[in-house]
Design a protein around this motif. Sequence first.
Motif, PDB file in Angstrom:
ATOM      1  N   TYR A 238       0.777  -1.246   0.000  1.00 10.74           N
ATOM      2  CA  TYR A 238       0.000   0.000   0.000  1.00 10.74           C
ATOM      3  C   TYR A 238       0.805   1.291   0.000  1.00 10.74           C
ATOM      4  O   TYR A 238       0.222   2.368   0.083  1.00 10.74           O
ATOM      5  CB  TYR A 238      -0.955   0.005   1.205  1.00 10.74           C
ATOM      6  CG  TYR A 238      -1.884  -1.183   1.199  1.00 10.74           C
ATOM      7  CD1 TYR A 238      -2.839  -1.318   0.200  1.00 10.74           C
ATOM      8  CD2 TYR A 238      -1.777  -2.196   2.148  1.00 10.74           C
ATOM      9  CE1 TYR A 238      -3.677  -2.418   0.156  1.00 10.74           C
ATOM     10  CE2 TYR A 238      -2.610  -3.305   2.115  1.00 10.74           C
ATOM     11  CZ  TYR A 238      -3.555  -3.416   1.115  1.00 10.74           C
ATOM     12  OH  TYR A 238      -4.379  -4.504   1.070  1.00 10.74           O
TER      13      TYR A 238
ATOM     14  N   THR B  83     -10.390 -13.521  -8.523  1.00  6.15           N
ATOM     15  CA  THR B  83     -11.278 -13.545  -7.354  1.00  6.15           C
ATOM     16  C   THR B  83     -12.652 -13.969  -7.873  1.00  6.15           C
ATOM     17  O   THR B  83     -12.920 -13.887  -9.072  1.00  6.15           O
ATOM     18  CB  THR B  83     -11.386 -12.161  -6.687  1.00  6.15           C
ATOM     19  OG1 THR B  83     -11.959 -11.248  -7.626  1.00  6.15           O
ATOM     20  CG2 THR B  83     -10.035 -11.639  -6.234  1.00  6.15           C
TER      21      THR B  83
ATOM     22  N   LEU C 165     -15.061   2.268  -0.582  1.00  4.53           N
ATOM     23  CA  LEU C 165     -13.892   2.732   0.168  1.00  4.53           C
ATOM     24  C   LEU C 165     -12.760   1.743  -0.073  1.00  4.53           C
ATOM     25  O   LEU C 165     -12.883   0.557   0.244  1.00  4.53           O
ATOM     26  CB  LEU C 165     -14.227   2.821   1.663  1.00  4.53           C
ATOM     27  CG  LEU C 165     -13.124   3.321   2.594  1.00  4.53           C
ATOM     28  CD1 LEU C 165     -12.552   4.661   2.141  1.00  4.53           C
ATOM     29  CD2 LEU C 165     -13.652   3.457   4.015  1.00  4.53           C
TER      30      LEU C 165
ATOM     31  N   GLN D 157      -4.988  -7.586   4.492  1.00  4.08           N
ATOM     32  CA  GLN D 157      -4.528  -6.681   5.555  1.00  4.08           C
ATOM     33  C   GLN D 157      -3.201  -7.186   6.129  1.00  4.08           C
ATOM     34  O   GLN D 157      -2.975  -8.395   6.225  1.00  4.08           O
ATOM     35  CB  GLN D 157      -5.576  -6.600   6.664  1.00  4.08           C
ATOM     36  CG  GLN D 157      -6.855  -5.943   6.166  1.00  4.08           C
ATOM     37  CD  GLN D 157      -7.827  -5.623   7.289  1.00  4.08           C
ATOM     38  OE1 GLN D 157      -7.633  -6.007   8.432  1.00  4.08           O
ATOM     39  NE2 GLN D 157      -8.899  -4.931   6.943  1.00  4.08           N
TER      40      GLN D 157
ATOM     41  N   PHE E 124      -5.820  -7.976 -11.297  1.00  3.35           N
ATOM     42  CA  PHE E 124      -6.949  -8.914 -11.384  1.00  3.35           C
ATOM     43  C   PHE E 124      -7.087  -9.530 -12.776  1.00  3.35           C
ATOM     44  O   PHE E 124      -6.685  -8.940 -13.763  1.00  3.35           O
ATOM     45  CB  PHE E 124      -8.262  -8.195 -11.063  1.00  3.35           C
ATOM     46  CG  PHE E 124      -8.210  -7.436  -9.784  1.00  3.35           C
ATOM     47  CD1 PHE E 124      -8.447  -8.068  -8.578  1.00  3.35           C
ATOM     48  CD2 PHE E 124      -7.890  -6.090  -9.781  1.00  3.35           C
ATOM     49  CE1 PHE E 124      -8.385  -7.365  -7.390  1.00  3.35           C
ATOM     50  CE2 PHE E 124      -7.827  -5.382  -8.594  1.00  3.35           C
ATOM     51  CZ  PHE E 124      -8.080  -6.023  -7.396  1.00  3.35           C
TER      52      PHE E 124
ATOM     53  N   PHE F 293     -16.141  -2.340   0.759  1.00  5.40           N
ATOM     54  CA  PHE F 293     -14.717  -2.159   1.033  1.00  5.40           C
ATOM     55  C   PHE F 293     -13.902  -2.855  -0.045  1.00  5.40           C
ATOM     56  O   PHE F 293     -14.267  -3.949  -0.488  1.00  5.40           O
ATOM     57  CB  PHE F 293     -14.330  -2.793   2.380  1.00  5.40           C
ATOM     58  CG  PHE F 293     -14.693  -1.944   3.545  1.00  5.40           C
ATOM     59  CD1 PHE F 293     -13.951  -0.822   3.861  1.00  5.40           C
ATOM     60  CD2 PHE F 293     -15.795  -2.259   4.330  1.00  5.40           C
ATOM     61  CE1 PHE F 293     -14.290  -0.024   4.935  1.00  5.40           C
ATOM     62  CE2 PHE F 293     -16.150  -1.471   5.399  1.00  5.40           C
ATOM     63  CZ  PHE F 293     -15.396  -0.345   5.698  1.00  5.40           C
TER      64      PHE F 293
HETATM   65  C1  SAM Z   1      -7.725  -9.082  -3.216  1.00  3.42           C
HETATM   66  S1  SAM Z   1      -8.388  -7.523  -3.630  1.00  3.42           S
HETATM   67  C2  SAM Z   1     -10.096  -7.937  -3.738  1.00  3.42           C
HETATM   68  C3  SAM Z   1     -10.826  -7.054  -4.695  1.00  3.42           C
HETATM   69  C4  SAM Z   1     -12.329  -7.331  -4.868  1.00  3.42           C
HETATM   70  N1  SAM Z   1     -13.052  -7.224  -3.633  1.00  3.42           N
HETATM   71  C5  SAM Z   1     -12.574  -8.671  -5.516  1.00  3.42           C
HETATM   72  O1  SAM Z   1     -13.121  -9.555  -4.844  1.00  3.42           O
HETATM   73  O2  SAM Z   1     -12.222  -8.850  -6.687  1.00  3.42           O
HETATM   74  C6  SAM Z   1      -8.253  -6.617  -2.129  1.00  3.42           C
HETATM   75  C7  SAM Z   1      -8.850  -5.219  -2.200  1.00  3.42           C
HETATM   76  O3  SAM Z   1      -8.959  -4.686  -0.879  1.00  3.42           O
HETATM   77  C8  SAM Z   1      -8.420  -3.376  -0.824  1.00  3.42           C
HETATM   78  N2  SAM Z   1      -8.090  -3.163   0.584  1.00  3.42           N
HETATM   79  C9  SAM Z   1      -7.164  -3.788   1.339  1.00  3.42           C
HETATM   80  N3  SAM Z   1      -7.205  -3.379   2.627  1.00  3.42           N
HETATM   81  C10 SAM Z   1      -8.221  -2.480   2.692  1.00  3.42           C
HETATM   82  C11 SAM Z   1      -8.785  -1.708   3.757  1.00  3.42           C
HETATM   83  N4  SAM Z   1      -8.287  -1.761   4.987  1.00  3.42           N
HETATM   84  N5  SAM Z   1      -9.826  -0.885   3.462  1.00  3.42           N
HETATM   85  C12 SAM Z   1     -10.335  -0.814   2.199  1.00  3.42           C
HETATM   86  N6  SAM Z   1      -9.834  -1.521   1.161  1.00  3.42           N
HETATM   87  C13 SAM Z   1      -8.798  -2.337   1.408  1.00  3.42           C
HETATM   88  C14 SAM Z   1      -7.316  -3.425  -1.868  1.00  3.42           C
HETATM   89  O4  SAM Z   1      -6.900  -2.159  -2.292  1.00  3.42           O
HETATM   90  C15 SAM Z   1      -8.027  -4.217  -2.983  1.00  3.42           C
HETATM   91  O5  SAM Z   1      -8.895  -3.412  -3.738  1.00  3.42           O
END
Ligand code: SAM
Length: 392
Positions: free
Chosen positions: A47, A69, A128, A176, A61, A100
Amino acid sequence: MSVALDLPALSPEEAAHSARLGERLREEIERAGGWISFARYMQLALYEPGLGYYSAGARKFGAAGDFITAPEVAPVFSRCLAVQCAEVLQTLGGGDLLEFGAGSGVMAATLLEELERRDALPRRYFILDVSADLRQRQQQTLAAAVPRLLERVEWLDRLPDGLEGVVVANEVLDAQPVERFVRRDAAIHALGVAWERGAPTWSEAPAPEPLARAVLSLERETGVAWPEGYTSEINLGLGNWMAAVSAVLHRGVMLFVDYGLPRREYYTPERSAGTLLCHFRHRFHDDPFARPGLQDITAWVDFTAVAESATAAGLDVAGYTTQAHFLIGAGIGEFVANVADLDVVERVNLSRQAMLLTLPGEMGERFKAMALARGYDAPLRGFASRDLRHTL
Ligand SMILES: C[S@@+](CC[C@H](N)C(=O)[O-])C[C@H]1O[C@@H](n2cnc3c(N)ncnc32)[C@H](O)[C@@H]1O
């Protein structure tokens, strides 16, 4: 940076990008006296603005990216999620939806489309994401797929003050930062990161007190002593994150889908090398130092920890089940059966999607779904076919 793994070659631009992040890492490690925690490394590698994997221009992706995903490869996943969201929004008499970590924006587009079809659109659809780079991509995806619904979509820079409705997050918890630890000589050591021979590398140090305390309590809870050298991960930031996110939900349901396990299964002595997994162009490996900034780094989710932090924040754990059972409850069978309007290729494609999402050897059991609720006690259809809350 030398890479012993057999990974696809880098373009000169990619190599230069990774080297720039390497320089940033080296500076930070030196400034910190030669050692940083693994969570800090993961934060920077994923990040760091303009340099981290999720904060810079990598494709990430889909087929041309690093991993897939569920919403990327199987739109029926998002359609089922929409069924669950529609149920909650209709029970509440309307509300907002907050997603999120929206990735490429594909899940948001399908969710909105299906919610529209069911006459259950949220008043506003908030997104977000910690990655500013992905916001642009999400805007493009939504403008192309659902231009008529774009005015409902709002990108946020921070948590909203309050929300009534639904919160969704697919594969966000696994992205995370986590701490890594090893049990050695009857003590807990932190596996952090040093800089050696021009590259980041593992470096063991006595665990700081909060990490040692949290890990020893995990071991006690599992009820079995871990073997010498037992290595795993823990997300020490989860409690604060969940507390902040939970505080936003005034009334409604949060839905988390991710790969993970209840604590007792996650931290069994047999899983002695942890769950860290890196993705680079559809190759999986466990070296987080190969190609910093160009590869994804993830760890499985301890769903007991998610439930505990939500409960501490006053939420109810309204459901916990496998992805397969969630999708079955939310009506994946109906989507697969109602194919009168589809041609043969589309029908085959839909059954492939359903198999990928629900078979135990594919995504069906590794992925779990959890519902956390406040002021909402109506049944949730996605969680009606199998209740696994007793395993948490
Ligand atoms: C593995 S990708 C999954 C993307 C999408 N949800 C999907 O299923 O295709 C992880 C996503 O979570 C975001 N992300 C990671 N930690 C986050 C946080 N604390 N708050 C918001 N977004 C977060 C990343 O920037 C990325 O867009």
